[in-house]
Motif scaffolding. Structure first.
Motif, PDB file in Angstrom:
ATOM      1  N   ILE A 226      -2.871  12.661  -6.365  1.00  0.00           N
ATOM      2  CA  ILE A 226      -1.776  13.025  -5.467  1.00  0.00           C
ATOM      3  C   ILE A 226      -2.227  12.921  -4.013  1.00  0.00           C
ATOM      4  O   ILE A 226      -1.561  12.307  -3.167  1.00  0.00           O
ATOM      5  N   PHE A 227      -3.387  13.510  -3.711  1.00  0.00           N
ATOM      6  CA  PHE A 227      -3.883  13.475  -2.333  1.00  0.00           C
ATOM      7  C   PHE A 227      -4.243  12.056  -1.902  1.00  0.00           C
ATOM      8  O   PHE A 227      -3.964  11.651  -0.766  1.00  0.00           O
ATOM      9  N   LEU A 228      -4.836  11.282  -2.806  1.00  0.00           N
ATOM     10  CA  LEU A 228      -5.163   9.898  -2.484  1.00  0.00           C
ATOM     11  C   LEU A 228      -3.894   9.094  -2.225  1.00  0.00           C
ATOM     12  O   LEU A 228      -3.829   8.303  -1.279  1.00  0.00           O
ATOM     13  N   GLY A 229      -2.866   9.293  -3.056  1.00  0.00           N
ATOM     14  CA  GLY A 229      -1.613   8.566  -2.881  1.00  0.00           C
ATOM     15  C   GLY A 229      -0.930   8.898  -1.570  1.00  0.00           C
ATOM     16  O   GLY A 229      -0.424   8.006  -0.868  1.00  0.00           O
ATOM     17  N   ILE A 230      -0.911  10.177  -1.208  1.00  0.00           N
ATOM     18  CA  ILE A 230      -0.304  10.595   0.059  1.00  0.00           C
ATOM     19  C   ILE A 230      -1.045   9.976   1.240  1.00  0.00           C
ATOM     20  O   ILE A 230      -0.440   9.445   2.178  1.00  0.00           O
ATOM     21  N   TYR A 231      -2.376  10.027   1.176  1.00  0.00           N
ATOM     22  CA  TYR A 231      -3.173   9.456   2.264  1.00  0.00           C
ATOM     23  C   TYR A 231      -2.954   7.950   2.380  1.00  0.00           C
ATOM     24  O   TYR A 231      -2.783   7.409   3.478  1.00  0.00           O
ATOM     25  N   LEU A 232      -2.935   7.268   1.245  1.00  0.00           N
ATOM     26  CA  LEU A 232      -2.777   5.823   1.233  1.00  0.00           C
ATOM     27  C   LEU A 232      -1.419   5.410   1.811  1.00  0.00           C
ATOM     28  O   LEU A 232      -1.335   4.513   2.657  1.00  0.00           O
TER      29      LEU A 232
ATOM     30  N   ALA B  56       0.832  -1.209   0.000  1.00  0.00           N
ATOM     31  CA  ALA B  56       0.000   0.000   0.000  1.00  0.00           C
ATOM     32  C   ALA B  56       0.866   1.258   0.000  1.00  0.00           C
ATOM     33  O   ALA B  56       0.491   2.278  -0.583  1.00  0.00           O
ATOM     34  N   VAL B  57       2.014   1.186   0.653  1.00  0.00           N
ATOM     35  CA  VAL B  57       2.939   2.332   0.648  1.00  0.00           C
ATOM     36  C   VAL B  57       3.466   2.573  -0.758  1.00  0.00           C
ATOM     37  O   VAL B  57       3.492   3.706  -1.263  1.00  0.00           O
ATOM     38  N   VAL B  58       3.887   1.483  -1.409  1.00  0.00           N
ATOM     39  CA  VAL B  58       4.390   1.595  -2.784  1.00  0.00           C
ATOM     40  C   VAL B  58       3.293   2.087  -3.714  1.00  0.00           C
ATOM     41  O   VAL B  58       3.523   2.936  -4.584  1.00  0.00           O
ATOM     42  N   LEU B  59       2.073   1.569  -3.528  1.00  0.00           N
ATOM     43  CA  LEU B  59       0.956   1.998  -4.365  1.00  0.00           C
ATOM     44  C   LEU B  59       0.688   3.488  -4.197  1.00  0.00           C
ATOM     45  O   LEU B  59       0.488   4.212  -5.179  1.00  0.00           O
ATOM     46  N   GLY B  60       0.680   3.966  -2.949  1.00  0.00           N
ATOM     47  CA  GLY B  60       0.469   5.390  -2.708  1.00  0.00           C
ATOM     48  C   GLY B  60       1.533   6.243  -3.357  1.00  0.00           C
ATOM     49  O   GLY B  60       1.235   7.258  -4.004  1.00  0.00           O
TER      50      GLY B  60
END
Length: 250
Positions: free
Chosen positions: A234-240, A100-104
């Motif tokens: 961008i915001f979704l990736g940071i949150y994820l 999930a970190v890599v995906l974000g």
């Protein structure tokens, strides 16, 4: 619990299908990003994979360029399939919590590249060997996150395809990549009868969203829509990525 999960899947795939209908891509990226907020990426991918394959197959045959695309992009597609196979344990192995970190992070990188005006070109004489390397890299990332847009998407933009050819090429490439991922999920025991109902709901929602997106495509400016879509990524990736790190170290 089941009802709330199906509602989440419906909402995620309606949005992902709508974006694919408008832009011609984005269904696995958006759906994986949204579902991975509430479930492990491996479980999310098991739901995403069948709708992704079927919508990409439809996109593959919607155009006259199939033969030329295969001849031009076969090293990219073979490299991606090999990269996915070589890294087949990443979603379920000891490093799975970091998926999930890599995906974000991948969503953020994808969005920043899309928003930037930086463009590069790949000469026709270099397409084959560069495509093979890009494919291996894409496969490794895809096996970890379920997303195939980096670095394959910048590469396909860099080789100078026409707009309609590029849209069909994305369908061909994503079909190959998602079928390879489906093989990984099957061998890992993640594609089971339990994913049938969520997958069917995702399928209906995907096509509904796609048809709506195609219907409104000519009534809106795709460039404006794409810009806001990428900003949201961008915001979704940071949150994820941040929420996944908190779970790992919390």
């Amino acid at each position: 619990m089941v009802d709330s999960l199906l509602l989440l899947i419906t909402a995620a795939f309606l949005l992902a299908g709508f974006i694919k209908g408008v832009l011609g891509l984005g269904l696995p990226t958006v759906a994986m990003g949204l579902l991975a907020v509430t479930m492990p990426p491996a479980q999310a991918l098991a739901i995403v994979i069948v709708p992704a394959i079927i919508t990409n197959v439809w996109q593959t045959f919607f155009g006259p360029y199939l033969r030329d695309i295969v001849l031009r992009l076969w090293p990219l597609m073979v490299g991606t399939a090999v990269g996915i196979w070589l890294n087949r344990g990443m979603l379920t192995g000891p490093y799975a919590p970091y998926a999930a970190v890599v995906l974000g992070a991948l969503l953020v990188i994808y969005a920043i590249i899309g928003l930037s005006k930086f463009r590069f070109k790949v000469a026709r004489s270099d397409e084959k060997w560069i495509g093979g390397i890009v494919g291996l890299m894409t496969g490794a990332i895809s096996a970890t996150t379920g997303v195939q847009v980096i670095p394959s998407m910048p590469f396909m933009q860099a080789i100078g395809m026409e707009k309609d050819e590029l849209v069909q090429a994305l369908g061909v490439f994503f079909t190959v990549a998602t079928v390879a991922l489906a093989f990984n999920l099957t061998t890992a025991g993640l594609l089971t009868a339990a994913t049938a109902l969520p997958g069917a709901v995702a399928m209906v929602a995907s096509f509904t969203g796609m048809f709506i997106g195609q219907a409104v495509r000519n009534r809106m400016r795709p460039d404006v829509f794409r810009r806001w879509f990428l900003i949201a990524m961008i915001f979704l990736g940071i949150y994820l990525a941040a929420s996944a790190l908190l779970k790992i170290h919390g």
